[in-house]
Design an enzyme around this catalytic site. Structure first.
Site, PDB file in Angstrom:
ATOM      1  N   GLY A 103      58.829  38.270  43.439  1.00  0.00           N
ATOM      2  CA  GLY A 103      59.361  39.537  44.502  1.00  0.00           C
ATOM      3  C   GLY A 103      58.383  40.625  44.026  1.00  0.00           C
ATOM      4  O   GLY A 103      59.066  41.913  44.684  1.00  0.00           O
ATOM      5  N   ARG A 104      58.285  40.527  42.644  1.00  0.00           N
ATOM      6  CA  ARG A 104      57.155  42.187  42.501  1.00  0.00           C
ATOM      7  C   ARG A 104      55.788  41.474  41.916  1.00  0.00           C
ATOM      8  O   ARG A 104      54.954  42.231  41.756  1.00  0.00           O
ATOM      9  CB  ARG A 104      57.964  43.112  41.510  1.00  0.00           C
ATOM     10  CG  ARG A 104      58.101  42.037  40.265  1.00  0.00           C
ATOM     11  CD  ARG A 104      58.691  43.745  39.855  1.00  0.00           C
ATOM     12  NE  ARG A 104      58.622  42.961  38.359  1.00  0.00           N
ATOM     13  CZ  ARG A 104      59.484  43.658  37.313  1.00  0.00           C
ATOM     14  NH1 ARG A 104      58.856  45.055  37.299  1.00  0.00           N
ATOM     15  NH2 ARG A 104      59.915  43.198  36.257  1.00  0.00           N
ATOM     16  N   ASP A 135      63.475  46.392  44.749  1.00  0.00           N
ATOM     17  CA  ASP A 135      62.015  47.176  44.900  1.00  0.00           C
ATOM     18  C   ASP A 135      60.445  46.590  45.064  1.00  0.00           C
ATOM     19  O   ASP A 135      59.943  47.426  45.527  1.00  0.00           O
ATOM     20  CB  ASP A 135      62.081  49.243  44.669  1.00  0.00           C
ATOM     21  CG  ASP A 135      62.247  48.666  42.924  1.00  0.00           C
ATOM     22  OD1 ASP A 135      61.449  47.808  42.852  1.00  0.00           O
ATOM     23  OD2 ASP A 135      62.190  49.891  42.142  1.00  0.00           O
ATOM     24  N   ARG A 193      47.385  40.662  36.623  1.00  0.00           N
ATOM     25  CA  ARG A 193      47.024  39.513  35.315  1.00  0.00           C
ATOM     26  C   ARG A 193      46.441  38.475  36.076  1.00  0.00           C
ATOM     27  O   ARG A 193      46.466  38.072  36.986  1.00  0.00           O
ATOM     28  CB  ARG A 193      48.787  39.012  35.316  1.00  0.00           C
ATOM     29  CG  ARG A 193      49.989  40.127  35.610  1.00  0.00           C
ATOM     30  CD  ARG A 193      50.781  38.973  34.837  1.00  0.00           C
ATOM     31  NE  ARG A 193      51.800  38.270  36.286  1.00  0.00           N
ATOM     32  CZ  ARG A 193      53.184  38.011  35.744  1.00  0.00           C
ATOM     33  NH1 ARG A 193      54.305  38.192  34.705  1.00  0.00           N
ATOM     34  NH2 ARG A 193      53.679  36.901  36.775  1.00  0.00           N
ATOM     35  N   ARG A 200      54.773  27.943  38.237  1.00  0.00           N
ATOM     36  CA  ARG A 200      56.439  27.752  37.585  1.00  0.00           C
ATOM     37  C   ARG A 200      56.644  26.133  37.483  1.00  0.00           C
ATOM     38  O   ARG A 200      56.631  25.846  38.997  1.00  0.00           O
ATOM     39  CB  ARG A 200      56.755  28.994  37.530  1.00  0.00           C
ATOM     40  CG  ARG A 200      55.997  29.895  37.374  1.00  0.00           C
ATOM     41  CD  ARG A 200      57.136  31.156  38.699  1.00  0.00           C
ATOM     42  NE  ARG A 200      56.159  32.551  38.574  1.00  0.00           N
ATOM     43  CZ  ARG A 200      56.409  33.222  37.418  1.00  0.00           C
ATOM     44  NH1 ARG A 200      57.296  33.474  36.780  1.00  0.00           N
ATOM     45  NH2 ARG A 200      55.413  34.530  37.559  1.00  0.00           N
ATOM     46  N   ASP A 270      61.854  29.628  36.057  1.00  0.00           N
ATOM     47  CA  ASP A 270      60.410  30.262  36.693  1.00  0.00           C
ATOM     48  C   ASP A 270      60.124  31.276  36.214  1.00  0.00           C
ATOM     49  O   ASP A 270      58.970  31.310  36.228  1.00  0.00           O
ATOM     50  CB  ASP A 270      62.118  30.963  37.290  1.00  0.00           C
ATOM     51  CG  ASP A 270      62.917  32.278  37.227  1.00  0.00           C
ATOM     52  OD1 ASP A 270      63.727  32.238  36.456  1.00  0.00           O
ATOM     53  OD2 ASP A 270      62.337  33.246  37.185  1.00  0.00           O
ATOM     54  N   ASN A 271      60.212  30.956  34.810  1.00  0.00           N
ATOM     55  CA  ASN A 271      59.385  31.728  34.009  1.00  0.00           C
ATOM     56  C   ASN A 271      58.580  30.798  32.635  1.00  0.00           C
ATOM     57  O   ASN A 271      58.505  31.182  31.560  1.00  0.00           O
ATOM     58  CB  ASN A 271      60.212  33.017  33.056  1.00  0.00           C
ATOM     59  CG  ASN A 271      60.309  33.938  33.454  1.00  0.00           C
ATOM     60  OD1 ASN A 271      60.610  34.269  34.797  1.00  0.00           O
ATOM     61  ND2 ASN A 271      61.416  34.688  33.526  1.00  0.00           N
TER      62      ASN A 271
HETATM   63  P1  AMP Z   1      62.464  38.033  35.832  1.00  0.00           P
HETATM   64  O1  AMP Z   1      63.422  37.469  34.768  1.00  0.00           O
HETATM   65  O2  AMP Z   1      62.088  39.085  35.577  1.00  0.00           O
HETATM   66  O3  AMP Z   1      61.448  36.814  35.406  1.00  0.00           O
HETATM   67  O4  AMP Z   1      62.795  38.303  37.085  1.00  0.00           O
HETATM   68  C1  AMP Z   1      62.941  36.999  38.105  1.00  0.00           C
HETATM   69  C2  AMP Z   1      63.053  36.903  39.416  1.00  0.00           C
HETATM   70  O5  AMP Z   1      63.243  38.465  40.134  1.00  0.00           O
HETATM   71  C3  AMP Z   1      61.735  36.718  40.460  1.00  0.00           C
HETATM   72  O6  AMP Z   1      61.822  36.581  40.984  1.00  0.00           O
HETATM   73  C4  AMP Z   1      61.497  38.430  40.102  1.00  0.00           C
HETATM   74  O7  AMP Z   1      60.449  38.212  40.990  1.00  0.00           O
HETATM   75  C5  AMP Z   1      62.437  38.979  40.376  1.00  0.00           C
HETATM   76  N1  AMP Z   1      61.973  41.125  40.204  1.00  0.00           N
HETATM   77  C6  AMP Z   1      62.175  41.179  38.459  1.00  0.00           C
HETATM   78  N2  AMP Z   1      62.595  42.207  38.892  1.00  0.00           N
HETATM   79  C7  AMP Z   1      61.782  42.763  40.360  1.00  0.00           C
HETATM   80  C8  AMP Z   1      61.803  43.379  41.021  1.00  0.00           C
HETATM   81  N3  AMP Z   1      61.286  44.797  40.117  1.00  0.00           N
HETATM   82  N4  AMP Z   1      61.848  43.541  41.948  1.00  0.00           N
HETATM   83  C9  AMP Z   1      61.639  42.356  43.242  1.00  0.00           C
HETATM   84  N5  AMP Z   1      61.798  41.404  42.395  1.00  0.00           N
HETATM   85  C10 AMP Z   1      62.121  41.774  40.686  1.00  0.00           C
HETATM   86 MG    MG Z   2      59.819  35.703  35.610  1.00  0.00          MG
END
Ligand code: AMP
Ligand code: MG
Length: 521
Positions: A103-104, A135, A193, A200, A270-271
């Site tokens: 997502g980012r 965003d 990175r 994943r 996903d992590n």
């Molecule tokens: P995370 O738990 O931080 O690994 O994120 C879970 C999901 O949310 C992943 O698909 C990320 O890409 C998405 N995500 C987290 N923060 C953002 C952001 N600011 N904008 C878009 N996608 C996000």
């Molecule tokens: Mg993540």
């Protein structure tokens, strides 16, 4: 001048792409990724680079150049590259969350240098088809945390993704840090990175959920071909060996976390890297006072699913989800279950061996498990700093000529509590430890040296990262650099940096960003 990178894309060349090229939010099927270009930052500037990673990807001093800044901030795109965002799903906090994806994060390219393949990925470089309601951006605070910690983890010997560069985007990003209706603007930042791959568990899960066996098989075969080629050509047997090795690598990773006191905070599938690397540094934290129930993640405050003490079991739960995803290729549940059972048995042994190494125990003794359990219980009797405790323990004398409690006293947050029952328990434990050390062949000096290679002196304590963030917010990056340098030698004595071998200061006890972190980043 052009950055001389040896581009060798494989993921976007070998796997099916989403045919839609517009950058619109959508559900993607029959594809492993979507093409997407980074957002142009309004005024990018370089804050820091990791010289080691600059070299690893085959660049020399290019980090000073304008082109380096343009490429690794997303201002321009490498010639002959096709940036993309990966499609993945995941189980979040125990529940299937459906499609998530990068997502980012935007993958710039894969490069090959000195026989090593590296994927380069910008985090915080704008929206992608997977940005859902967010965003696609990242703030300076969380970018510093990822940048510093991933490099620190590498130097601690923990499998991890790496970081190449940290940039300011020049844009403002709105975040509600504590999710309490008080959003504020923060500086936007972009981390580049680097890892052999960012695939994943969730990349496989989404395809299995979509019952897309063809793409799933293609992704598994691709992963084996590039990252597990020693396992052989694709076959049911190879797929099983692949799953087994992912289990072993993930176990190795989480045992290292336990060793250094790292709490990931969001161990969603996903992590979980398919290479067994620590990935996605979000609301992670370092155990300061030893507490198996601790998690830094405020989002997980109620259930504490991802607390320190449960991390090895959570890896097993995540492996079960991966097993489910790989099942269509194997079709015999028992074979996958056997590997999960092996994990269960092996993880206890691996944990015990790791803890023995922290105590400097090398010989076999049937009572070691009890000795270690008693130690863990004692560490929780009163707030006790994990890093300081184990580092000090390395100086223990096996002839019992010295007071163990005095030796580790620097680790107690409230020395006044070490009286009566607590004091008695510690004294008993030190007696047992001294007795146990009599069975060792190594002398005190050898044992101490060995313990100092597994018990770090310097870790990125939560408040240290926060101090670097506060200074960086004011435009002062000297502390960021100081910590970056200190954490390159976590096991060495660095007398000039002794101040970082200290307990968390009291002001940081309950401060947001120090002991409490939200997913907002
Ligand atoms: P995370 O738990 O931080 O690994 O994120 C879970 C999901 O949310 C992943 O698909 C990320 O890409 C998405 N995500 C987290 N923060 C953002 C952001 N600011 N904008 C878009 N996608 C996000
Ligand atoms: Mg993540």
């Amino acid at each position: 001048m052009t950055l001389k990178l040896n581009l060798q894309d494989t993921f976007n060349k070998e796997l099916p792409a989403d045919p839609i090229l517009q950058n619109t939010r959508r559900q993607v099927r029959n594809a492993c990724f979507s093409y997407v270009a980074p957002k142009k930052p309004s005024n990018p500037s370089l804050i820091h680079v990791s010289p080691e990673m600059v070299e690893a990807i085959g660049l020399k001093e290019a980090s000073e150049s304008q082109e380096f800044r343009n490429i690794f901030s997303g201002s321009s795109i490498l010639p002959n590259s096709n940036p993309y965002a990966m499609c993945y799903g995941g189980h979040q906090f125990g529940n299937w969350a459906g499609q998530l994806g990068d997502g980012r994060a935007i993958n710039l390219a894969e490069v090959e240098h000195s026989g090593q393949q590296w994927a380069l990925q910008l985090k915080g470089a704008g929206e992608t088809p997977y940005s859902r309601t967010a965003d696609g951006l990242a703030v300076l605070r969380s970018s510093i945390r990822e940048y510093l910690c991933s490099e620190a983890m590498f130097h601690l010997g923990v499998p991890t993704t790496r970081a190449l560069s940290l940039m300011l985007s020049g844009d403002q990003v709105l975040r509600d840090v504590m999710y309490d209706g008080n959003p504020a603007h923060e500086k936007g930042a972009i981390v580049c990175r680097v890892a052999p791959s960012f695939i994943r568990f969730g990349n496989f899960e989404i395809l299995a959920a979509q019952e897309d066996k063809a793409t799933l098989t293609a992704l598994v075969d691709h992963t084996i071909k590039h990252h597990y080629s020693h396992l052989g050509k694709p076959s049911k047997g190879t797929y099983l060996k692949f799953f087994k090795e992912v289990a072993v690598r993930s176990m190795d990773m989480v045992i290292h976390w336990q060793r250094v006191g790292f709490v990931h905070g969001v161990m969603n599938t996903d992590n979980m890297s398919i290479l067994g690397l620590t990935i996605d540094y979000g609301p992670y934290g370092w155990l300061e006072d030893y507490d198996r129930g601790w998690t830094p993640n405020t989002t997980d405050r109620t259930n504490k699913r991802y607390r320190y003490g449960t991390q090895p079991q959570i890896v097993l739960w995540n492996l079960l989800q991966l097993a489910n995803a790989l099942f269509p290729l194997i079709e015999e549940a028992a074979l996958l279950q056997d590997i999960l059972k092996e994990y269960q048995q092996e993880v206890d042994i691996a944990y015990l061996e790791m803890m023995k190494s922290k105590l400097g125990l090398f010989e076999k003794d049937k009572n070691d498990k009890i000795l270690i359990t008693e130690l863990e219980n004692s560490l929780e009797l009163s707030e006790t700093d994990m890093t300081i405790f184990f580092r000090q323990l390395g100086n223990f004398k096996s002839d019992g000529s010295q007071d163990g409690l005095e030796l580790v006293s620097k680790a107690f947050y409230n020395e006044k509590e070490i009286v009566k029952e607590i004091e008695a328990k510690w004294k008993t434990w030190f007696l047992k430890y001294a007795e146990r050390l009599q069975k060792e062949l190594k002398n005190d000096t050898e044992r101490s040296e060995s313990m100092n290679t597994v018990n770090p002196k310097y870790v990125l304590r939560n408040y240290m990262a926060q101090l670097a963030i506060d200074a960086a917010d004011e435009g002062d990056y000297s502390l960021l650099d100081e910590l970056f340098q200190v954490l390159k030698k976590p096991y060495g004595e660095q007398p000039q940096h002794e101040k970082w071998f200290a307990k968390r200061p009291d002001w940081a006890r309950n401060k947001v960003g120090c002991s409490m972190l939200s997913c907002s980043s």
